[in-house]
Design a protein around this motif. Structure first.
Motif: not given
Ligand SMILES: Nc1ncnc2c1ncn2[C@@H]1O[C@H](COP(=O)(O)OP(=O)(O)O)[C@@H](O)[C@H]1O
Ligand SMILES: O=C(OP(=O)(O)O)[C@H](O)COP(=O)(O)O
Length: 398
Positions: A189-191, A210-215, A305-319
């Motif tokens: 986390x953060x995911x 999905x909202x229950x699984x990710x930050x 979006x980039x700031x959230x990617x910077x914060x993340x340790x896991x990223x899942x991306x579709x679309x």
């Protein structure tokens, strides 16, 4: 995960007719395949079966023809694309069942590869009609499912057939499940999830769990417009499913309850036409002209979006975040993809992306090889992430 049989369990298949479900729902522009990833991923299964002397009969869908033949949705041109990637002959049967299919199959010699016509040209496919499944099964001795990206569909060729013939997972099915488990089984986390693209109605329900699984859930592409409209924003002529406003509001509420941040665009790139060279401008999200459509998220949103990617340790991306096939509407997707790739390279981020068009977008950005894992699956990947059972996988475990 309960075990299923794999190609390792298939001995002595010389001369056997093996029906192999693959996903050839590849991006096509002006009649040409623009991304070969899905085809490349099924090559190992096809080659292994063919080398062992099986008659390899490929089944696949293409587009959403709604149960009857539709123009531009024949798999015939895709047979040529598979042939190029395989570097050996791929025969084509103009029907998926019945006499013409049986006739084409009867002409096969051991090791041959043949592609059947689009399974979705028949009503029975999406209905998982037992009669249609039986008609498919009549042409095979063994069933192999190598279409992880279609495993969230309980269709005749993805689910029904597994109950009628000895059933095995193909190499890609096996590899996808192993890679997702390895990358995302216990995510750091953060995911952060990014969900965009155009398949709004078929994917929106997935977001509820999905909202229950990710930050944080970053919503872009056509999906964002439906959420913006539900919040009372006029999205002009943008791709938007207004009748899903209640669903979008329910997801907003579920996210609040789960402590998941929903990140929506604050600005967008709009144009009056969805075509190359169309004039475009950047507008605040509450100032979308009535006669224009949002085709990409704007520069302020890209930074968020980039700031959230910077914060993340896991990223899942579709679309994709925008209509990346046409410049300049590829900007947000390309920038976010490159940023995620850089963070992955620094060892900070586990990045997993999936989906036919998402993979094409990452290839367009030149970073597909720099993600931790790139799945061929979009919707199936999101459902797997939600912890949902995938009918195509479950049927193999029966
Ligand atoms: N704002 C937008 N308006 C219209 N289409 C969009 C928008 N953003 C993205 N798209 C389209 O979404 C498509 C991909 O969506 P989807 O099929 O859901 O993704 P995937 O195949 O990766 O699962 C792309 O063809 C892209 O042009
Ligand atoms: O392209 C696919 O899914 P994806 O867009 O979620 O990656 C699969 O081939 C499934 O297609 P479908 O969403 O029409 O059932």
């Amino acid at each position: 995960m309960a075990a299923f049989k794999t190609l390792d369990d298939l001995q002595d298949i010389s001369g056997q007719r093996v029906l192999v479900r693959v996903d050839l729902n590849v991006p096509v522009k002006d009649g040409k395949v623009t991304d070969y990833t899905r085809i490349e991923r099924v090559v190992p299964t096809i080659q292994e079966l063919s080398t062992k002397g099986a008659k390899v009969i490929l089944m696949a869908h293409f587009g959403r023809p709604k149960g009857k033949p539709a123009e531009g949705m024949s798999l015939e041109p895709i047979a040529t694309a598979v042939e190029q990637v395989l570097d050996s002959r791929v025969h084509f049967a103009p029907e998926a069942i019945g006499e013409k299919a049986a006739e084409a199959i009867s002409r096969m010699v051991d090791g041959d590869v043949l592609l059947l016509q689009n399974t979705r040209f028949y009503e029975g496919e999406e209905k998982n009609d037992p009669e249609f499944a039986k008609a498919l099964a009549a042409n095979g001795d063994i069933y192999v499912n190598d279409a992880f990206s279609a495993a969230h569909r309980a269709h005749a060729s993805t689910e029904g057939l597994a109950h009628l013939l000895p059933a095995y997972a193909g190499r890609t099915m096996q590899a996808e499940l192993e890679a997702l488990e390895k990358g995302l089984g216990q995510p750091a986390r953060p995911v952060v999830a990014i969900v965009g693209g155009a398949k709004v109605s078929t994917k929106i329900d997935l977001l509820q769990n999905l909202v229950a699984k990710v930050d944080a859930l970053v919503i872009g592409g056509g999906m964002a417009n439906t959420f913006l409209a539900a919040r009372g924003i006029d999205v002009g002529k943008s791709l938007c499913e207004h009748d899903l406003a209640d669903t979008a509001r329910a997801i907003d509420a579920a996210a609040r309850k789960a402590g998941c941040d929903i990140v929506l665009p604050s600005d967008g790139v709009v144009a009056k036409k969805f075509e190359a060279g169309a004039e475009s401008e950047i507008v605040a999200i509450d100032a979308i002209p009535a006669d224009a459509m949002v085709l990409d998220v704007g520069p302020r949103t890209i930074e968020a979006v980039k700031a959230w990617i910077t914060k993340a340790h896991t990223l899942v991306w579709n679309g994709p975040l925008g209509a990346f096939e046409i410049e300049p509407f590829d900007k947000a997707t390309v920038e976010a993809a490159r940023h995620a790739a850089a963070r992955t390279g620094e060892g900070i981020l586990v990045s997993v992306a999936g989906g036919g068009d998402t993979v094409a977008a990452l290839n367009h950005a030149g970073v597909a090889d720099d993600f931790t894992y790139v799945s061929t699956a979009g919707g199936a990947f999101l459902e797997w992430m939600e912890g949902k059972e995938l009918p195509g996988v479950t049927a193999l475990q029966a």
